[in-house]
Design an enzyme around this catalytic site. Structure first.
Site, mmCIF file in Angstrom:
data_model
loop_
_atom_site.group_PDB
_atom_site.id
_atom_site.type_symbol
_atom_site.label_atom_id
_atom_site.label_comp_id
_atom_site.label_asym_id
_atom_site.label_seq_id
_atom_site.Cartn_x
_atom_site.Cartn_y
_atom_site.Cartn_z
ATOM 1 N N LYS A 196 0.843 -1.534 -0.062
ATOM 2 C CA LYS A 196 -0.205 0.134 0.050
ATOM 3 C C LYS A 196 0.844 1.383 -0.038
ATOM 4 C CE LYS A 196 -3.265 2.280 2.795
ATOM 5 N NZ LYS A 196 -4.589 2.137 3.525
ATOM 6 N N LYS A 249 -1.952 -2.013 -3.831
ATOM 7 C CA LYS A 249 -3.224 -0.691 -3.471
ATOM 8 C C LYS A 249 -2.233 0.858 -4.144
ATOM 9 C CE LYS A 249 -6.133 1.676 -0.547
ATOM 10 N NZ LYS A 249 -6.152 2.059 0.391
HETATM 11 C C1 PBG Z 1 -7.650 3.964 5.644
HETATM 12 C C2 PBG Z 1 -8.033 3.020 4.673
HETATM 13 C C3 PBG Z 1 -7.620 4.128 2.955
HETATM 14 C C4 PBG Z 1 -7.971 3.809 1.720
HETATM 15 C C5 PBG Z 1 -8.014 2.206 2.718
HETATM 16 N N1 PBG Z 1 -7.908 1.784 3.344
HETATM 17 C C6 PBG Z 1 -6.686 5.573 3.146
HETATM 18 C C7 PBG Z 1 -5.964 5.652 4.165
HETATM 19 O O1 PBG Z 1 -5.034 5.276 3.579
HETATM 20 O O2 PBG Z 1 -4.838 6.815 3.685
HETATM 21 C C8 PBG Z 1 -7.866 4.176 1.145
HETATM 22 C C9 PBG Z 1 -9.037 4.192 -0.172
HETATM 23 C C10 PBG Z 1 -9.212 4.421 -1.140
HETATM 24 O O3 PBG Z 1 -9.143 5.918 -1.800
HETATM 25 O O4 PBG Z 1 -10.175 4.759 -2.031
HETATM 26 N N2 PBG Z 1 -6.368 3.163 5.964
#
Ligand code: PBG
Length: 323
Positions: A196, A249
């Site tokens: 991520k 992601k």
């Molecule tokens: C929680 C999380 C996030 C997303 C999914 N889980 C936000 C982040 O990490 O700031 C992003 C999902 C999206 O942008 O569609 N940590």
């Protein structure tokens, strides 16, 4: 190998039927997971600007939508919660009566056939908006693990079929796996947000989830966008810690990472087509600059072609009509 004029690749592109016979990658509704946001209250549907078509819903309205989704043939959803109140230690994340836990119990009863995946993270629940516990301006890793594991267990107790940790703390998959097993939930899969990246493309999500960090950013725990080899290490570690699926992601700006993971690992791989990827197309379509349906389906098939087995996408609902 023969060349032109013996070989003419256009022969198999001539008609829609021929093209469909030789299509290498096909999208199926069963590949898609629809993210949903649940908030306190009753009768609430709170549409938000950055994510057209997606809104926060109270438990009753969430269940109404979930029923519609199931009727459309959508098999799985990913749940996020917007809590009543936030604090330093994300208490509502692991409260048996927290917003996600309430939603899980209601959904299990109203739409038992729907697969319920929960996002396990603290950022929507902390007053500072970071994904872990903060001390002296630092996000502490090991102290956060305990709260994350507790959150995962409370989701499963309330009815989650799978948990998806998205916090990017080191060791969280192992901590969650151990805690789930200790509580008798050894059959519940963990979908790890393994690679991520600290991405600008989460912008619209943070508005919907009200989870933007109050200070600093997420770069001390989410990955540095230029790093592919490190992403492979993240995936490998999560697999060793017991992840049943890994996730890359965002999706579109990281298709190379997805393809590399596909080559290297044999477990199912998910990709998250995130809020910014969706919002860009929506905004361009609203201006008449491109066709949303075509751009969305092209995006999703590209993510699949690059190696995703399943895709978390805000288009899942629309795709049910398109496919
Ligand atoms: C929680 C999380 C996030 C997303 C999914 N889980 C936000 C982040 O990490 O700031 C992003 C999902 C999206 O942008 O569609 N940590």
């Amino acid at each position: 190998m023969s060349t032109f004029p013996i070989t003419r690749l256009r022969r198999l592109r001539r008609t829609a039927t021929l093209r469909s016979l030789v299509r290498e990658t096909k999208l199926d509704l069963s590949d898609l997971v629809y993210p949903m946001f649940v908030c306190p209250g009753e009768g609430v549907v709170d549409p938000l600007e950055g994510l057209p078509g997606i809104g926060r819903r109270s438990v009753d309205r969430l269940c109404d939508e979930a029923e519609e989704l199931a009727a459309l043939g959508i098999q799985a959803v990913l749940l996020f919660g917007i809590p009543e109140s936030k604090d330093e230690v994300a208490s509502e994340a692991y409260d048996a009566d927290g917003i996600v836990q309430q939603a899980l119990r209601a959904l299990r009863e109203r739409v038992p056939e729907l697969v319920l995946v929960t996002d396990v993270c603290l950022c929507e629940y902390t007053s500072h908006g970071h994904c872990g516990v903060v001390q002296d301006g630092e996000v502490l890793n090991d102290l956060s693990l305990e709260l994350l594991a507790r959150t995962a267990v409370s989701h499963v107790e309330a009815g989650a079929h799978a948990v998806a940790p998205s916090d990017m703390m080191d060791g969280r998959v192992g901590a969650i796996r151990a805690q789930l097993d200790g509580e008798g939930f050894e059959t519940t899969p963990v979908i790890a947000y393994s690679a991520k990246f600290a991405s600008a493309f989460y912008g619209p999500f943070r508005e919907v989830a009200d989870s933007a960090p109050a200070f600093g950013d997420r770069r001390s725990y989410q990955m540095d966008p230029p790093n592919l080899r490190e992403a492979m290490r993240e995936c490998a570690l999560d697999i060793e810690e017991g992840a049943d699926m890994i996730m890359i992601k965002p999706a579109l700006p990281y298709l190379d990472v997805l393809a590399a993971a596909r080559m290297r690992f044999d477990l199912p791989i998910a990709a998250y087509n995130v809020s910014g990827e969706y919002a860009m197309v929506k905004a361009a379509a609203a201006s008449g600059w491109l066709d949303e349906r075509q751009a969305a389906l092209e995006s999703l098939v590209a993510i699949k072609r690059a190696g995703a087995d399943l895709i978390f996408t805000y288009w899942a609902r629309d795709a049910a009509g398109w496919l």
